[in-house]
Design a protein around this motif. Structure first.
Motif, PDB file in Angstrom:
ATOM      1  N   THR A 101      14.712 -39.554   5.282  1.00 56.72           N
ATOM      2  CA  THR A 101      15.315 -40.266   4.159  1.00 56.72           C
ATOM      3  C   THR A 101      14.229 -40.769   3.214  1.00 56.72           C
ATOM      4  O   THR A 101      14.407 -40.778   1.999  1.00 56.72           O
ATOM      5  N   SER A 210      23.654 -42.457  10.107  1.00 58.58           N
ATOM      6  CA  SER A 210      22.792 -41.589   9.296  1.00 58.58           C
ATOM      7  C   SER A 210      21.985 -40.660  10.187  1.00 58.58           C
ATOM      8  O   SER A 210      21.595 -39.583   9.776  1.00 58.58           O
ATOM      9  N   ASP A 243      19.547 -34.156   3.549  1.00 55.55           N
ATOM     10  CA  ASP A 243      18.943 -35.071   4.522  1.00 55.55           C
ATOM     11  C   ASP A 243      19.679 -34.803   5.838  1.00 55.55           C
ATOM     12  O   ASP A 243      20.811 -35.235   6.026  1.00 55.55           O
TER      13      ASP A 243
END
Ligand code: ADP
Ligand code: MG
Length: 797
Positions: A101, A210, A243
């Motif tokens: 990230t 994430s 990502d």
């Protein structure tokens, strides 16, 4: 139409992040060393003395690397080619916490630490502002893949899941994915922020989320330019900024239900990506398993397709991550060998820019037509007025007058309009009056004309509004199409600066290439040495021994690499086996339920109807239709219209009266009997042991109740007392030790007590019935003291 280019490899760069606070505090060893010049990463084994493993990549970046360096050297050329109409993809791959990230987004508000995505915004819009004779349209989309579900991060409804579709001409796309036309860096940044907010909203734990989801930011740049053939050509470049989820092995211990689903799905996309890479570089595989996951399907073009691809492998430097670091490096090492065939997308059918241009042209033509008509009408009216000012020109001309009024309002002649309006009205009034006095029929005719006129006025107003709307729309659409070349003079200096920077970059690149070349040549020399002739035998032996040592070291390195790969392969296989076992267990349970609870014929019916939808990757049921070879309709009987099974009149009425359905046929699996609640209780032993109870009774007895003198007992003939004692005696008789009471045996009072009526006893009962079949041990039978009153139940019959 597309221009083909020769195949080029996927560019792989490695970036190692600095040690973080925790790692420094825990004094972890650094096992990764990076040779930026040679493009090599070496990983030392923290345990054991085996030589470090060395990997070579297109470029490598160490912990001191700057975001802007990465951008200028690695990403800028890719974004440039997207601006030319190529598709481009940037992946960030690596373990969680290694800087994916950071590389893609970076620190938003810090220009120094901004990642690829914000830097590309700046790059794209600067490029557009410098362009000349080109028209651009920039769109942005943002999506996320989590557990094989696609979520549009820019849509209002975040609970909606999107589907992948495929079209023969444009390939795979996400159906209903929203995209926003952006006109500036600020606007596109806003789009990204909105998406990022939605990303965290959907997550319970952002960190975990994430690390398990893939985020893809898509920028589509369309550029229109007049070609050498004088025709307008459109090129469309799409930039995917990905990502990826963390590449670490997900722990799968004891996974069941929801967690099993996670375990099997989370990294499905990642492992599918690995499989696609393997298949692509294998050379022998004819089948590339793109369809195995959403990610690989979506990025099919970027892997072995027509896109340019850069993969950033992020690694951590600390010793405890060595396994993951090696896995990442091996993975990326394989990816280096993927060959793409980038080509420019020229004049694709679905270019939005083309649609925009055509729409603007159409609207403009419409507007032109309107104003042209008005101008024509005005000219006609003017001609009429010049000819005969005061005369009634008839209906047509009246209409034209109104048109002219509108034109004049447009040019600001407000006063004229009202004057003219008055004149017209007065004229009409006068005419009306005159005609009314003359002929009623003509007056009617006039009224009709007046109405007509009013209607026409309304029409005109509407038309004016419509054309205003039209020009506003044209303006809005045109504003979305970006054109550059405005501040060319201002930009010249800047451009020169960039040019210089570029030159420096090129020089740097060349230097690096030279170094690489040297390296290659050096290796070649080493092999050449083998063919050389030697002046003396000793020299030959020396050189060859040296060579042998080198080669032996190499051999050892390769051997250990093979061992490592085998180990990781075994681990992977064990993981897969575990997943397979879990799935088999789950399947067995489902089979058990099916075999025991679903009627066989129902099962067969369902099986016959079911089919596998490759597109959606799931089983579906065909709608119930006529069964083949059997003319019966597979519909519900008429009596069951609207219900799940035929219902009697009574049941239907009952359902209407009470919403709580009596016949729960809806759930055929609800087979458990509804057992009635129990109304009886289990037998319970007395809580207090008889001996204790007797002692208690004793203690509780009033002094005067204790009769020691038998005579007094007889004379008293007090039933109350006698019976009062009987309860006690009964309880005592339950115990075989009753006899031990000795002196106070109730033997002689038995008959008296037996015939007496039962009064209420003030004593608490022990809960035990008085008449227990222990008569054999009764005090009278054993001939105890007659002083003690005998229990009725114990009297022998
Ligand atoms: P990932 O997305 O791979 O899970 P992050 O990008 O969130 O990892 O990085 C984890 C942490 O490490 C962040 O705090 C980030 O600021 C820091 N970091 C990562 N790479 C670098 C780098 N090259 N320089 C400085 N800090 C970095
Ligand atoms: Mg991350």
């Amino acid at each position: 139409m597309s221009r083909s280019k020769s195949a080029e490899s996927v560019k792989v760069v490695v970036r190692c992040r600095p040690m973080n606070e925790k790692e420094r505090a825990a004094n972890y060893e650094r096992v990764v060393s990076v040779d930026v010049k040679l493009g090599q990463v070496a990983v030392r084994n923290p345990r054991g003395s085996s030589p470090p493993k060395v990997f070579t990549f297109d470029s490598v970046y160490d912990w001191n690397s700057k975001q802007v360096d990465l951008y200028d050297e690695t990403f800028r050329p890719l974004v440039d080619s997207v601006l030319l109409g190529f598709n481009g993809t940037i992946f960030a791959y690596g373990q969680t916490g290694t800087g994916k990230t950071y590389t893609m987004e970076g620190v938003r508000n810090d220009p120094e630490r901004r990642g690829v995505i914000p830097n590309s915004f700046e790059h794209i819009f600067t490029h557009i502002s410098r362009s000349q004779n080109q028209q651009y349209l920039v769109r942005a989309s943002y999506l996320e893949i989590y557990q094989e579900e696609i979520r549009d991060l820019l849509s209002k409804d975040q609970s909606r899941r999107l589907e992948l579709k495929e079209r023969p001409d444009t390939g795979v796309y996400v159906k209903d994915l929203s995209s926003f036309v952006t006109k500036s860096v600020r606007e596109i940044e806003h789009v990204m922020n909105v998406g990022n907010q939605n990303r965290s909203v959907g997550a319970t734990n952002m960190n975990e989320h994430s690390s398990r989801s893939h985020a893809i930011f898509v920028i589509t740049i369309e550029c229109s330019e007049t070609g050498v053939d004088g025709e307008n050509h459109i090129r469309v470049g799409k930039l995917n900024l990905v990502d990826l989820a963390g590449s670490e092995r997900q722990t799968k211990t004891g996974a069941q239900g929801e967690r099993l689903k996670e375990a099997t799905k989370i990294n499905l996309s990642l492992s599918a990506l690995g499989n696609v890479i393997s298949a692509l570089v294998d050379g022998r595989s004819t089948h590339i398993p793109y369809r195995d996951s959403k990610l690989t399907r979506l990025l099919q073009d970027s892997l072995g397709g027509n896109a340019r691809t850069v993969m950033v492998a992020n690694i951590g430097p600390a010793s405890y991550n060595v396994e993951e670091t090696l896995t990442t490096l091996r993975y990326s090492n394989r990816a280096k060998n993927i060959k793409n065939k980038p080509r420019i997308n020229e004049d694709p059918k679905d270019a939005l820019l083309r649609e925009f241009q055509e729409e603007i042209a159409r609207l403009k033509a419409q507007l032109e037509k309107k104003s042209g008509r008005r101008r024509r009408k005005r000219r006609r009216r003017r001609g009429g007025e010049a000819g005969d000012d005061g005369a009634d020109d008839g209906e047509e001309d009246d209409d034209d007058d109104d048109d002219d009024e509108e034109e004049e309002v447009d040019s600001g002649a407000e006063g004229d309009k009202t004057d003219y309006w008055h004149v017209q009205q007065e004229k009409l009034e006068k005419e009306k009056m005159a005609i009314l006095e003359d002929h009623s029929l003509v007056a009617e005719e006039k009224l009709r004309l007046l109405k007509e006129k009013e209607r026409k006025m309304d029409d005109l107003h509407r038309e004016k509004e419509a054309s205003e709307l039209l020009s506003a729309k044209i303006k809005a659409m045109e504003s979305k199409l970006l054109v550059g070349g405005k501040n060319i003079v201002d930009h010249t200096n800047e451009q020169q600066k960039i040019l210089e920077l570029k030159r420096k970059e090129i020089a740097e690149q060349k230097r690096r290439e030279r170094e690489m070349q040297q390296q290659v040549e050096c290796q070649d020399e080493e092999t050449l040495e083998l063919k050389e002739t030697y002046s003396s035998l000793q020299q030959e032996v020396d050189i060859k021994t040296k060579k042998l040592k080198k080669l032996f070291a190499k051999l050892q390195a390769v051997k250990s690499e093979i061992q490592d790969i085998q180990d990781s392969h075994i681990k992977e296989r064990q993981d897969l086996e575990q997943t397979q076992n879990e799935l088999t267990r789950e399947l067995k349970l489902k089979t058990l339920i099916m075999e025991n609870f679903i009627p066989l014929e129902e099962k067969t019916k369902i099986e016959n109807r079911a089919f596998f939808d490759e597109e959606d990757d799931c089983w579906k049921l065909r709608p119930i239709t006529r069964i083949e070879n059997d003319q019966k309709m597979m519909t519900r009987p008429v009596s069951a219209v609207g219900y799940r099974r035929p219902l009697s009149q009574h049941a239907r009425l009952a359902m209407m009266m009470q919403p709580d359905v009596r016949y729960r046929a809806e759930n055929i699996l609800l087979l458990e009997l509804d057992m009635p609640g129990r109304t009886t209780k289990e037998y319970e032993e007395p809580v207090i042991a008889p001996k204790v109870a007797a002692a208690l009774e004793d203690a509780l007895r009033d002094e005067d109740e204790i009769q020691v003198d038998a005579a007094a007992l007889y004379s008293a003939s007090s039933l109350g007392l006698g019976l009062g004692l009987r309860g006690l005696c009964g309880s005592l008789s339950a115990s075989s030790s009753a006899g031990s009471l000795g002196a106070i045996s109730p033997g002689s009072v038995g008959p008296a007590g037996g015939s007496a009526k039962k009064p209420k006893s003030g004593r608490p009962k022990t809960g035990k019935k008085v008449s227990t079949p222990t008569s054999a041990h009764s005090p009278s039978a054993t001939g105890h003291s007659p002083l003690y009153p005998q229990s009725r139940g114990l009297v022998p019959k």
